[in-house]
Design a protein around this motif. Structure first.
Motif, PDB file in Angstrom:
ATOM      1  N   ALA A   1       0.836  -1.206   0.000  1.00 14.41           N
ATOM      2  CA  ALA A   1       0.000   0.000   0.000  1.00 14.41           C
ATOM      3  C   ALA A   1       0.867   1.251   0.000  1.00 14.41           C
ATOM      4  O   ALA A   1       0.566   2.230  -0.698  1.00 14.41           O
ATOM      5  CB  ALA A   1      -0.922  -0.005   1.209  1.00 14.41           C
ATOM      6  N   ALA A   2       1.956   1.237   0.771  1.00 13.55           N
ATOM      7  CA  ALA A   2       2.858   2.390   0.823  1.00 13.55           C
ATOM      8  C   ALA A   2       3.561   2.601  -0.512  1.00 13.55           C
ATOM      9  O   ALA A   2       3.788   3.747  -0.939  1.00 13.55           O
ATOM     10  CB  ALA A   2       3.880   2.208   1.940  1.00 13.55           C
ATOM     11  N   ILE A   3       3.900   1.509  -1.199  1.00  6.38           N
ATOM     12  CA  ILE A   3       4.510   1.633  -2.525  1.00  6.38           C
ATOM     13  C   ILE A   3       3.561   2.360  -3.473  1.00  6.38           C
ATOM     14  O   ILE A   3       3.958   3.254  -4.226  1.00  6.38           O
ATOM     15  CB  ILE A   3       4.861   0.245  -3.087  1.00  6.38           C
ATOM     16  N   LEU A   4       2.288   1.975  -3.438  1.00  3.17           N
ATOM     17  CA  LEU A   4       1.318   2.569  -4.355  1.00  3.17           C
ATOM     18  C   LEU A   4       0.990   4.010  -3.980  1.00  3.17           C
ATOM     19  O   LEU A   4       0.763   4.850  -4.854  1.00  3.17           O
ATOM     20  CB  LEU A   4       0.046   1.729  -4.378  1.00  3.17           C
ATOM     21  N   ASP A   5       0.968   4.318  -2.679  1.00  2.00           N
ATOM     22  CA  ASP A   5       0.628   5.674  -2.242  1.00  2.00           C
ATOM     23  C   ASP A   5       1.789   6.646  -2.394  1.00  2.00           C
ATOM     24  O   ASP A   5       1.582   7.816  -2.740  1.00  2.00           O
ATOM     25  CB  ASP A   5       0.187   5.653  -0.776  1.00  2.00           C
ATOM     26  N   ALA A   6       3.006   6.178  -2.107  1.00  2.00           N
ATOM     27  CA  ALA A   6       4.150   7.090  -2.074  1.00  2.00           C
ATOM     28  C   ALA A   6       5.435   6.329  -2.403  1.00  2.00           C
ATOM     29  O   ALA A   6       6.258   6.080  -1.523  1.00  2.00           O
ATOM     30  CB  ALA A   6       4.264   7.755  -0.701  1.00  2.00           C
ATOM     31  N   PRO A   7       5.633   5.929  -3.663  1.00  2.00           N
ATOM     32  CA  PRO A   7       6.806   5.115  -4.019  1.00  2.00           C
ATOM     33  C   PRO A   7       8.137   5.792  -3.738  1.00  2.00           C
ATOM     34  O   PRO A   7       9.139   5.114  -3.515  1.00  2.00           O
ATOM     35  CB  PRO A   7       6.611   4.840  -5.512  1.00  2.00           C
ATOM     36  N   ALA A   8       8.175   7.109  -3.715  1.00  2.00           N
ATOM     37  CA  ALA A   8       9.445   7.806  -3.480  1.00  2.00           C
ATOM     38  C   ALA A   8       9.940   7.673  -2.046  1.00  2.00           C
ATOM     39  O   ALA A   8      11.103   7.971  -1.767  1.00  2.00           O
ATOM     40  CB  ALA A   8       9.296   9.287  -3.829  1.00  2.00           C
TER      41      ALA A   8
END
Length: 206
Positions: free
Chosen positions: A113-120
């Motif tokens: 979920a964190a990758i999709l929300d904020a990959p940077a």
């Protein structure tokens, strides 16, 4: 143990050669101690940051809630992901670079979920026994984001297609994906292929 952005975080080791640290996320009912052995096996000299989920669950903790039928509580996941991304933002600032994520089960879903929300906010991820956090929603562009997915062929908590479907959706979004379905169940094979594949993949990151 230190508290960062409302999360209990335990640090082990120091970064070698300025490499990104690992942020390790346990499964449902676990704690910041659950992945200690696995982290030590795969870190390869990187610092490990073991995070405790904020939701009391099954005598331990989780990173987000499930519904009574064990399906994902997507509203809770979205809210908890905002909190987790705040943690990643602070860790990236304090460590000098975005960390690598290593998530198991409930922790793997949160990492995804964190990758999709904020990959940077992270520089790559190992997802062990994952599920898609957005099964019905389009993924954003991930433009080369590196990710390793490890599923279990006899996992009683996952459908055999879960890992391949998530892997393909990540590829379609532009991520650089390595995916394997191993001859294991839901539990981690800490001294076997899970650890070997994760260690080798992480060693090649930077």
């Amino acid at each position: 143990m230190a508290e960062t952005a409302g999360f209990h975080v335990v640090r082990s080791g120091a970064a070698a050669d300025g490499r990104a640290p690992l942020v390790l996320l346990h499964g449902s009912g676990g704690s910041e101690r659950s992945l200690t052995g696995f982290g030590q096996r795969v870190a390869g000299g990187r610092a490990c940051l073991f995070v405790r989920g904020r939701v009391p669950w099954e005598g331990g903790h989780a990173f987000f809630r499930r519904n009574p039928d064990r399906s994902l509580d997507h509203a809770d996941l979205a809210a908890r992901c905002d909190e987790f991304c705040d943690l990643l933002r602070r860790l990236a600032a304090s460590e000098g670079r975005p960390p690598l994520l290593v998530g198991f089960s409930n922790g793997a879903v949160m990492a995804a979920a964190a990758i999709l929300d904020a990959p940077a906010l992270s520089s790559g991820a190992v997802l062990l026994r994952p599920l898609s956090p957005r099964p019905q929603e389009p993924f954003p562009s991930l433009d080369g984001y590196p990710v390793l997915l490890l599923g279990g062929a006899s996992d009683a908590r996952r459908h055999p297609s879960d890992t391949p479907i998530l892997a393909e959706r990540l590829r379609q979004a532009g991520a650089r994906v390595t995916a394997r379905v191993l001859p294991v169940g839901h539990d981690l094979d800490e001294a076997g292929e899970d650890a070997r594949l994760a260690r080798d993949w992480l060693a090649a990151r930077d």
